[in-house]
Design a protein around this motif. Sequence first.
Motif, PDB file in Angstrom:
ATOM      1  N   ALA A  39       0.826  -1.205   0.000  1.00  0.00           N
ATOM      2  CA  ALA A  39       0.000   0.000   0.000  1.00  0.00           C
ATOM      3  C   ALA A  39       0.865   1.262   0.000  1.00  0.00           C
ATOM      4  O   ALA A  39       0.568   2.244  -0.686  1.00  0.00           O
ATOM      5  N   GLU A  40       1.952   1.210   0.744  1.00  0.00           N
ATOM      6  CA  GLU A  40       2.886   2.339   0.807  1.00  0.00           C
ATOM      7  C   GLU A  40       3.509   2.598  -0.576  1.00  0.00           C
ATOM      8  O   GLU A  40       3.596   3.743  -1.030  1.00  0.00           O
ATOM      9  N   LEU A  41       3.933   1.531  -1.226  1.00  0.00           N
ATOM     10  CA  LEU A  41       4.528   1.662  -2.559  1.00  0.00           C
ATOM     11  C   LEU A  41       3.491   2.156  -3.579  1.00  0.00           C
ATOM     12  O   LEU A  41       3.817   2.959  -4.457  1.00  0.00           O
ATOM     13  N   GLU A  42       2.276   1.683  -3.446  1.00  0.00           N
ATOM     14  CA  GLU A  42       1.202   2.117  -4.352  1.00  0.00           C
ATOM     15  C   GLU A  42       0.944   3.620  -4.208  1.00  0.00           C
ATOM     16  O   GLU A  42       0.796   4.344  -5.201  1.00  0.00           O
ATOM     17  N   LYS A  43       0.917   4.091  -2.965  1.00  0.00           N
ATOM     18  CA  LYS A  43       0.729   5.523  -2.689  1.00  0.00           C
ATOM     19  C   LYS A  43       1.852   6.342  -3.306  1.00  0.00           C
ATOM     20  O   LYS A  43       1.626   7.362  -3.954  1.00  0.00           O
ATOM     21  N   GLU A  44       3.095   5.892  -3.097  1.00  0.00           N
ATOM     22  CA  GLU A  44       4.250   6.602  -3.627  1.00  0.00           C
ATOM     23  C   GLU A  44       4.239   6.588  -5.159  1.00  0.00           C
ATOM     24  O   GLU A  44       4.567   7.576  -5.804  1.00  0.00           O
ATOM     25  N   ARG A  45       3.823   5.465  -5.738  1.00  0.00           N
ATOM     26  CA  ARG A  45       3.750   5.352  -7.197  1.00  0.00           C
ATOM     27  C   ARG A  45       2.778   6.383  -7.766  1.00  0.00           C
ATOM     28  O   ARG A  45       3.078   7.083  -8.740  1.00  0.00           O
ATOM     29  N   GLN A  46       1.624   6.515  -7.135  1.00  0.00           N
ATOM     30  CA  GLN A  46       0.629   7.486  -7.597  1.00  0.00           C
ATOM     31  C   GLN A  46       1.150   8.919  -7.475  1.00  0.00           C
ATOM     32  O   GLN A  46       0.970   9.728  -8.381  1.00  0.00           O
ATOM     33  N   LYS A  47       1.817   9.210  -6.360  1.00  0.00           N
ATOM     34  CA  LYS A  47       2.395  10.545  -6.157  1.00  0.00           C
ATOM     35  C   LYS A  47       3.422  10.863  -7.237  1.00  0.00           C
ATOM     36  O   LYS A  47       3.459  11.961  -7.790  1.00  0.00           O
ATOM     37  N   LEU A  48       4.295   9.897  -7.523  1.00  0.00           N
ATOM     38  CA  LEU A  48       5.336  10.089  -8.530  1.00  0.00           C
ATOM     39  C   LEU A  48       4.740  10.313  -9.919  1.00  0.00           C
ATOM     40  O   LEU A  48       5.199  11.172 -10.668  1.00  0.00           O
TER      41      LEU A  48
END
Length: 120
Positions: A36-45
Motif C-alpha cells: 500500500a505504501e509503494l502504491e501511494k508513492e507510485r501514484q504521487k510520482l
Amino acid sequence: MKEIEKSEIKRLSDRLDAIRHEMPDLHLINEAEKYAELEKERQKLEIEIARLQAVRNQKLSKEAQKLMALPYKRAITKKEQADMGKLKKTVRGLVIVHPMTALGREMELTEMTGFSRTEF
C-alpha cells in the motif's frame, strides 16, 4: 531551469520504475502495508512527473508562439545550410529551427525553417 526539470523528471521516472519492479515481488498477504505504501508513492510520482512534463511543454509552447509571431519565416535552402554562419551574419536576429528538435516537432516542421523580424 530547463536542465533541472529534465534531471528531476529522470530521477522521478527512475524511482517510479524501481517501485514498479518491486511491487510484483511483494506478497499481498504478508506485506500488505508495504504494498500500500509503494502504491501511494507510485501514484504521487506519476502525478509529479505529469506536472513537470506539462510545465516543460508549456515553456516550449511559449517559445513556439514567440517564433510564430515573427513576421518572416521560410525554409532554409541546402546552399544556405552549408554556410549557416554567413546567413546568420547577414540576417540579424535569425532563429533557425530544425524539424528533429523538440521545438521543431512541436511546431510540426518538415524542413529547416528560419524565423526573423526582417525579410531574408
